[in-house]
Design an enzyme around this catalytic site. Sequence first.
Site, PDB file in Angstrom:
ATOM      1  N   GLN A 194       0.832  -1.213   0.000  1.00  0.00           N
ATOM      2  CA  GLN A 194       0.000   0.000   0.000  1.00  0.00           C
ATOM      3  C   GLN A 194       0.866   1.262   0.000  1.00  0.00           C
ATOM      4  O   GLN A 194       1.970   1.269   0.529  1.00  0.00           O
ATOM      5  CB  GLN A 194      -0.864   0.033   1.262  1.00  0.00           C
ATOM      6  CG  GLN A 194      -1.915  -1.063   1.299  1.00  0.00           C
ATOM      7  CD  GLN A 194      -2.857  -0.895   2.494  1.00  0.00           C
ATOM      8  OE1 GLN A 194      -2.963   0.171   3.091  1.00  0.00           O
ATOM      9  NE2 GLN A 194      -3.556  -1.949   2.828  1.00  0.00           N
ATOM     10  N   TYR A 199       3.283   3.042   6.860  1.00  0.00           N
ATOM     11  CA  TYR A 199       2.731   4.319   7.334  1.00  0.00           C
ATOM     12  C   TYR A 199       3.685   4.942   8.350  1.00  0.00           C
ATOM     13  O   TYR A 199       3.497   4.839   9.555  1.00  0.00           O
ATOM     14  CB  TYR A 199       1.322   4.093   7.884  1.00  0.00           C
ATOM     15  CG  TYR A 199       0.374   3.685   6.779  1.00  0.00           C
ATOM     16  CD1 TYR A 199      -0.288   4.642   6.012  1.00  0.00           C
ATOM     17  CD2 TYR A 199       0.209   2.344   6.431  1.00  0.00           C
ATOM     18  CE1 TYR A 199      -1.114   4.281   4.955  1.00  0.00           C
ATOM     19  CE2 TYR A 199      -0.619   1.970   5.378  1.00  0.00           C
ATOM     20  CZ  TYR A 199      -1.271   2.943   4.645  1.00  0.00           C
ATOM     21  OH  TYR A 199      -2.074   2.584   3.592  1.00  0.00           O
ATOM     22  N   ARG A 206       2.454   5.632  17.428  1.00  0.00           N
ATOM     23  CA  ARG A 206       2.556   4.224  17.849  1.00  0.00           C
ATOM     24  C   ARG A 206       3.270   4.141  19.191  1.00  0.00           C
ATOM     25  O   ARG A 206       2.897   3.374  20.071  1.00  0.00           O
ATOM     26  CB  ARG A 206       3.309   3.410  16.783  1.00  0.00           C
ATOM     27  CG  ARG A 206       2.492   3.204  15.513  1.00  0.00           C
ATOM     28  CD  ARG A 206       3.121   2.168  14.607  1.00  0.00           C
ATOM     29  NE  ARG A 206       4.159   2.701  13.743  1.00  0.00           N
ATOM     30  CZ  ARG A 206       3.990   3.077  12.469  1.00  0.00           C
ATOM     31  NH1 ARG A 206       2.802   2.975  11.906  1.00  0.00           N
ATOM     32  NH2 ARG A 206       4.980   3.540  11.755  1.00  0.00           N
ATOM     33  N   ALA A 273     -14.193  -2.996   8.961  1.00  0.00           N
ATOM     34  CA  ALA A 273     -14.180  -2.530  10.347  1.00  0.00           C
ATOM     35  C   ALA A 273     -15.547  -1.990  10.772  1.00  0.00           C
ATOM     36  O   ALA A 273     -15.968  -2.198  11.905  1.00  0.00           O
ATOM     37  CB  ALA A 273     -13.119  -1.445  10.522  1.00  0.00           C
ATOM     38  N   ASP A 293      -7.664   3.562  12.966  1.00  0.00           N
ATOM     39  CA  ASP A 293      -6.765   4.341  12.098  1.00  0.00           C
ATOM     40  C   ASP A 293      -7.151   4.132  10.634  1.00  0.00           C
ATOM     41  O   ASP A 293      -6.409   3.533   9.867  1.00  0.00           O
ATOM     42  CB  ASP A 293      -5.315   3.887  12.353  1.00  0.00           C
ATOM     43  CG  ASP A 293      -4.312   4.709  11.547  1.00  0.00           C
ATOM     44  OD1 ASP A 293      -4.654   5.836  11.145  1.00  0.00           O
ATOM     45  OD2 ASP A 293      -3.191   4.213  11.327  1.00  0.00           O
ATOM     46  N   CYS A 333      -6.600  10.983   8.660  1.00  0.00           N
ATOM     47  CA  CYS A 333      -5.433  11.395   7.877  1.00  0.00           C
ATOM     48  C   CYS A 333      -5.834  12.256   6.679  1.00  0.00           C
ATOM     49  O   CYS A 333      -5.164  12.260   5.659  1.00  0.00           O
ATOM     50  CB  CYS A 333      -4.608  10.188   7.446  1.00  0.00           C
ATOM     51  SG  CYS A 333      -5.522   9.038   6.440  1.00  0.00           S
TER      52      CYS A 333
HETATM   53  N1  SAH Z   1      -2.494   1.661  11.495  1.00  0.00           N
HETATM   54  C1  SAH Z   1      -1.624   1.342  10.401  1.00  0.00           C
HETATM   55  C2  SAH Z   1      -1.974   2.078   9.126  1.00  0.00           C
HETATM   56  C3  SAH Z   1      -3.416   1.968   8.678  1.00  0.00           C
HETATM   57  S1  SAH Z   1      -3.682   2.316   6.989  1.00  0.00           S
HETATM   58  C4  SAH Z   1      -0.171   1.570  10.817  1.00  0.00           C
HETATM   59  O1  SAH Z   1       0.116   2.065  11.912  1.00  0.00           O
HETATM   60  O2  SAH Z   1       0.715   1.226  10.028  1.00  0.00           O
HETATM   61  C5  SAH Z   1      -5.361   1.912   6.780  1.00  0.00           C
HETATM   62  C6  SAH Z   1      -5.678   0.423   6.642  1.00  0.00           C
HETATM   63  O3  SAH Z   1      -7.097   0.286   6.629  1.00  0.00           O
HETATM   64  C7  SAH Z   1      -5.190  -0.258   5.377  1.00  0.00           C
HETATM   65  O4  SAH Z   1      -4.395  -1.352   5.716  1.00  0.00           O
HETATM   66  C8  SAH Z   1      -6.467  -0.745   4.661  1.00  0.00           C
HETATM   67  O5  SAH Z   1      -6.326  -2.032   4.072  1.00  0.00           O
HETATM   68  C9  SAH Z   1      -7.458  -0.808   5.796  1.00  0.00           C
HETATM   69  N2  SAH Z   1      -8.880  -0.607   5.464  1.00  0.00           N
HETATM   70  C10 SAH Z   1      -9.414   0.291   4.608  1.00  0.00           C
HETATM   71  N3  SAH Z   1     -10.760   0.262   4.667  1.00  0.00           N
HETATM   72  C11 SAH Z   1     -11.083  -0.682   5.595  1.00  0.00           C
HETATM   73  C12 SAH Z   1     -12.322  -1.163   6.122  1.00  0.00           C
HETATM   74  N4  SAH Z   1     -13.493  -0.654   5.721  1.00  0.00           N
HETATM   75  N5  SAH Z   1     -12.277  -2.121   7.064  1.00  0.00           N
HETATM   76  C13 SAH Z   1     -11.100  -2.629   7.487  1.00  0.00           C
HETATM   77  N6  SAH Z   1      -9.909  -2.215   7.026  1.00  0.00           N
HETATM   78  C14 SAH Z   1      -9.900  -1.249   6.092  1.00  0.00           C
END
Ligand code: SAH
Length: 389
Positions: A194, A199, A206, A273, A293, A333
Amino acid sequence: MKKIAVSWKAVQKIQNLFPWVYDNEILKMPANLPGGETVEIVSPEGRFLASGYANPASKICVRILAFEKQPVTPPFIENRIYEAVLKRKEFFAETDAVRLVHAEADGLPGLIVDSYAGYLSLQINTAGMEKRRESILGALRKQAFRGIYEKPDARARIKEGLPAEERVLDGEIPDRIEIREDEIRYHVRLRGGQKTGFYLDQRRNRKIVADYVRKGARVLDCFCHAGGFGMHAAVRGAGVVRFLDESRAALEQVEENASLNGVRQIETIKADAFDYLAGNVCGRPDYDLVILDPPSFAKTKRERHGALKGFRHLILNGARLLRPGGLLAVFSCSHHVEMEDLVRTVRDAAVETRRRPEVLEWLKQDLDHPVVPHFPPSLYLKGLLLRYP
Ligand code: SAH
């Protein structure tokens, strides 16, 4: 040099060091200006304001490179890159994965460079930067990185009328690159992964959130990607960490990263989610920490309202899973969502749950993604760590 005259409103913005000129702020522009061409921006009466590059096909018609009268030559671009890299030297004590160039915030609109243990992930996202590709690569090559992988933001490039293709530019790029964030290690996949791979902007958050994790804590990391937040919690001795993402590839990375860090108390959940949280609100509220997130819900200003509705849903249902005294970390974000919007959404959701949270931390992106006050969109990542009674 070709000149573009802008409206008085734009003059005022440029005098305040704002680095964009929109198409509706242009008064006069040479005909058939090729995308990426260097231009001088002048006031309606012809006074010099700034130099930049133009793309008549884009809504952001000019991006400014210099507010002073100076030639925008290849050495100018190279110097900006060196300065950006130099500024970040102190980062390398705690991590080997750093954003080296963050577009407008480093005076290099359209350019993003991340370094993962010396392998670069490169985004050239505008016609103006595309035109300066050789200077960019020249500056990066002089600094002896281990490889360069081009991983463009397809959406941005298409808007600029450019093709978007991932490819190796230099060296050999391993399928997995091991990086380190303090004592935590992660595998980063550039090919097919991605965004730019990982990220990095959440690095400091974190750590801040991890400082609140107690031994034996029950943690739910929603939108976990490669396990950024949850991995810190697991290493700090959480009792169980559930990682939730809709992407199977992301969850595979979580499994890999868990072995890399020698943590076993993890579970992965492949789900949306929103659905998952809505379906679990009746469960026992026994989480100590829930992390939310999500990706950017508001890519444009018009999507802001819908984004806040989404946040309300997530916050409401996320908070319902917390035991008394549990923590919720929520992030946005998108620069279209302000901290105040996030706070208001938390407040609205709390009216429904009748639990009034306290703010433990106000959070923002890490320092290698600089915030520049005269360019408000540079503050794009906002977050809150809340404690629910
Ligand atoms: N928290 C992570 C970064 C999150 S990026 C870190 O610290 O590295 C956002 C993530 O949300 C991505 O991996 C993407 O696949 C996921 N995502 C996007 N839409 C979503 C949804 N509706 N339900 C679950 N995951 C989702």
